[in-house]
Enzyme design. Structure first.
Site, PDB file in Angstrom:
ATOM      1  N   GLU A 228       0.894  -1.175   0.000  1.00 38.81           N
ATOM      2  CA  GLU A 228       0.000   0.000   0.000  1.00 38.81           C
ATOM      3  C   GLU A 228       0.921   1.211   0.000  1.00 38.81           C
ATOM      4  O   GLU A 228       1.532   1.531   1.027  1.00 38.81           O
ATOM      5  CB  GLU A 228      -0.877   0.013   1.259  1.00 38.81           C
ATOM      6  CG  GLU A 228      -1.723  -1.226   1.472  1.00 38.81           C
ATOM      7  CD  GLU A 228      -2.988  -1.261   0.649  1.00 38.81           C
ATOM      8  OE1 GLU A 228      -3.308  -0.239   0.007  1.00 38.81           O
ATOM      9  OE2 GLU A 228      -3.641  -2.311   0.625  1.00 38.81           O
TER      10      GLU A 228
HETATM   11  P1  NAD Z   1       8.675   4.553   4.479  1.00 32.44           P
HETATM   12  O1  NAD Z   1       8.701   3.737   3.239  1.00 32.44           O
HETATM   13  O2  NAD Z   1       9.767   5.500   4.744  1.00 32.44           O
HETATM   14  O3  NAD Z   1       8.613   3.595   5.753  1.00 32.44           O
HETATM   15  C1  NAD Z   1       7.582   2.623   5.929  1.00 32.44           C
HETATM   16  C2  NAD Z   1       8.086   1.492   6.781  1.00 32.44           C
HETATM   17  O4  NAD Z   1       9.127   0.809   6.087  1.00 32.44           O
HETATM   18  C3  NAD Z   1       8.684   1.915   8.124  1.00 32.44           C
HETATM   19  O5  NAD Z   1       8.252   1.014   9.108  1.00 32.44           O
HETATM   20  C4  NAD Z   1      10.178   1.807   7.879  1.00 32.44           C
HETATM   21  O6  NAD Z   1      10.935   1.575   9.059  1.00 32.44           O
HETATM   22  C5  NAD Z   1      10.232   0.603   6.962  1.00 32.44           C
HETATM   23  N1  NAD Z   1      11.447   0.487   6.136  1.00 32.44           N
HETATM   24  C6  NAD Z   1      12.253   1.475   5.686  1.00 32.44           C
HETATM   25  N2  NAD Z   1      13.274   0.940   4.965  1.00 32.44           N
HETATM   26  C7  NAD Z   1      13.080  -0.402   4.949  1.00 32.44           C
HETATM   27  C8  NAD Z   1      13.782  -1.499   4.364  1.00 32.44           C
HETATM   28  N3  NAD Z   1      14.903  -1.334   3.660  1.00 32.44           N
HETATM   29  N4  NAD Z   1      13.302  -2.733   4.519  1.00 32.44           N
HETATM   30  C9  NAD Z   1      12.162  -2.949   5.222  1.00 32.44           C
HETATM   31  N5  NAD Z   1      11.469  -1.957   5.830  1.00 32.44           N
HETATM   32  C10 NAD Z   1      11.923  -0.698   5.678  1.00 32.44           C
HETATM   33  O7  NAD Z   1       7.269   5.304   4.466  1.00 32.44           O
HETATM   34  P2  NAD Z   1       6.647   6.289   5.563  1.00 32.44           P
HETATM   35  O8  NAD Z   1       7.376   7.568   5.551  1.00 32.44           O
HETATM   36  O9  NAD Z   1       6.481   5.607   6.870  1.00 32.44           O
HETATM   37  O10 NAD Z   1       5.177   6.498   5.005  1.00 32.44           O
HETATM   38  C11 NAD Z   1       4.866   7.491   4.063  1.00 32.44           C
HETATM   39  C12 NAD Z   1       4.481   6.871   2.761  1.00 32.44           C
HETATM   40  O11 NAD Z   1       3.513   5.861   2.963  1.00 32.44           O
HETATM   41  C13 NAD Z   1       3.840   7.863   1.808  1.00 32.44           C
HETATM   42  O12 NAD Z   1       4.347   7.662   0.517  1.00 32.44           O
HETATM   43  C14 NAD Z   1       2.361   7.491   1.869  1.00 32.44           C
HETATM   44  O13 NAD Z   1       1.628   7.863   0.732  1.00 32.44           O
HETATM   45  C15 NAD Z   1       2.437   6.020   2.049  1.00 32.44           C
HETATM   46  N6  NAD Z   1       1.195   5.470   2.636  1.00 32.44           N
HETATM   47  C16 NAD Z   1       0.372   4.721   1.842  1.00 32.44           C
HETATM   48  C17 NAD Z   1      -0.829   4.219   2.371  1.00 32.44           C
HETATM   49  C18 NAD Z   1      -1.773   3.408   1.523  1.00 32.44           C
HETATM   50  O14 NAD Z   1      -2.686   2.830   2.086  1.00 32.44           O
HETATM   51  N7  NAD Z   1      -1.617   3.351   0.214  1.00 32.44           N
HETATM   52  C19 NAD Z   1      -1.171   4.502   3.691  1.00 32.44           C
HETATM   53  C20 NAD Z   1      -0.303   5.265   4.462  1.00 32.44           C
HETATM   54  C21 NAD Z   1       0.889   5.745   3.922  1.00 32.44           C
END
Ligand code: NAD
Length: 457
Positions: A228
């Protein structure tokens, strides 16, 4: 190692949490694997009862939980309350439909060979989550997975780790065994450890960049992967809207709720030429009225950004847009003083050469562009790598449908925006993701079908 939890409203340290290690992940995975077998043997009703009890505990403690969420993310307290109360609809929905969606499907029960489908859980799943709506996006995954008979390792975002620990506490208090749900604490490097372990499915909410990395990293395991991801969600305001001012108020809320840090926030607006000036004036008036300030105050609508580094990203989008001819109508600056505050920002006369119209902003900033026809609006709305949602405001349903049917997005909205419902699937296309949560599809995501061919001799 310790994870420092910082309050984005003032930069103060709230607390430090012990992080988990790669070894913890492997040890906990083994424990979850044992627990899952017993959990799945329980009648569905018992699993559902635990989830309902969890919901009741969250309700009882909602004010404390709202304060925790606001402290660690900067979400205005009223919006924290709304999120916690609103997410409960997932539990009501599961209570109503889980039995129906998880029931065996008997296709042939006559003749020599009977045939049926049985839905079995995937096993132990990894849930790597985001910080912006931890209740909504967390519940969409771990509650549905648990009800379907899976065990879950939940890795909250490092920006919503305290809330993640609360989920663990209340699930255990509600009767979900410790060897069925575990929360692990850490940043992306711990997420990486989850990718290297052998889970039976990966369910991720977060950015496109991380999502793509996850899909690539676990591809060789041949287990389900659901993503997502982000969006660049367009809204078209057609010239036949009944009330331009009301359309502007609704559009502004869709763009600025939770400081624009919503995956389905309105990220770019196209307005029919003949109402453009009236819309822009009403929009700017509305956004200028938002109260920005301490997120603990009931009346605050715009709090600090959760991540300080986003400020530089927004500044770059504003400077890029202005250098290419956009007019800054409101905001455009970080606030002096403590905290990650950035003024609600409105840019008009935008076009698709500007980053603000094509790259996810994920903050309190919006670009508005004038369009001369519905066809021009369609072309611009479709000019994106993302495919999460698209919205049309118009008094003519057929006109709106003609546009929405053309959108390559998982969700479309007519006269509304920035909304999620448990009744319908939540899914992104293209760079916005893979697979669905919520609805019947959302629970089927956590099971695998087994086909029975039963010959009665
Ligand atoms: P992010 O990708 O920075 O982090 C998300 C998660 O991934 C965190 O728990 C982080 O620790 C983990 N992560 C980071 N690097 C990783 C790796 N190499 N391997 C495994 N896990 C890793 O995103 P964010 O800043 O937390 O969220 C913002 C983004 O999420 C925005 O783009 C937003 O649009 C999206 N989002 C989408 C939905 C949806 O339902 N489509 C809902 C909420 C947020």
């Amino acid at each position: 190692m310790k994870l420092t939890i910082t309050n984005p409203a003032n930069g103060n340290t709230i607390t430090e949490l012990q992080t988990n290690t790669k070894e913890d992940v492997h040890a906990k995975l083994n424990i979850l694997r044992q627990g899952q077998k017993e959990w799945f043997k329980k009648p569905l009703k018992e699993r559902l009862d635990c989830i309902v009890k969890f919901g009741a505990l969250i309700k009882q403690n909602s004010e404390t939980l709202a304060v925790i969420l606001t402290d660690e993310t900067g979400k205005p307290i009223q919006q924290s309350r709304n999120e916690i109360n609103g997410a409960h609809n997932r539990i009501e929905h599961l209570s109503k439909y889980a039995e129906q969606w998880l029931a065996d499907e008997v296709l042939v029960d006559f003749g020599a060979t009977h045939e049926k489908i049985v839905y079995e859980p995937l096993g132990v799943i990894a849930n790597i989550s985001a910080w912006n709506f931890p209740y909504n996006v967390g519940y969409n995954v771990f509650l549905y997975a648990l009800v379907a008979g899976n065990a879950v390792m939940y890795k909250p975002s490092e920006y919503a780790a305290l809330t993640g620990k609360q989920f663990e506490k209340y699930l255990h208090l509600a009767g979900v065994p410790e060897n069925v749900f575990q929360c692990v604490i850490g940043d992306g490097s711990l997420g990486q450890a989850l990718l290297e372990a052998h889970f039976d499915g990966y369910f991720f909410t977060g950015s496109y960049a991380t999502g793509k990395h996850i899909a690539k990293s676990v591809a060789h395991k041949l287990v389900p992967v659901q993503l997502e991801l982000g969006g660049k969600d367009p809204l078209f305001v057609a010239d036949d809207v009944l009330d331009v001012k009301q359309a502007a108020i609704n559009a502004a809320e869709g763009a600025f709720y939770n400081n624009g840090q919503s995956c389905c926030a309105v990220e770019r607006i196209y307005v029919s030429d003949s109402i453009y000036d009236a819309f822009v004036n009403a929009f700017v008036e509305e956004v200028a009225s938002y109260k920005i300030g301490n997120p603990m105050h009931d009346s605050t609508f715009v709090g600090p950004l959760t991540r300080g580094q986003q400020i530089e990203f927004l500044e770059n989008q504003v400077n890029d847009a202005i250098s290419k001819g956009a007019v800054l109508k409101l905001g455009g600056q970080a606030l002096d003083g403590d905290g990650n505050y950035y003024e609600p920002t409105v840019l008009v006369d935008c076009n698709h050469d500007m980053n603000v119209m094509v790259d996810e902003s994920f903050g309190p900033i919006i670009g508005i562009q004038r369009v001369g026809s519905d066809q021009e609006a369609i072309t611009l709305m479709k000019d994106t790598e993302y495919g999460l949602t698209a919205a049309v405001f118009s008094s003519n349903e057929q006109r709106a449908m003609d546009i929405l049917q053309d959108m390559n997005t998982g969700t479309v909205y007519w006269n509304c925006c920035d909304r999620v419902s448990p009744n319908v699937p939540w899914s992104g296309r293209k760079n916005s993701g893979l697979g669905s949560t919520l609805s019947s599809q959302g629970i089927r995501a956590f099971v695998q079908p087994k086909a029975y061919h039963l010959r009665v001799l």
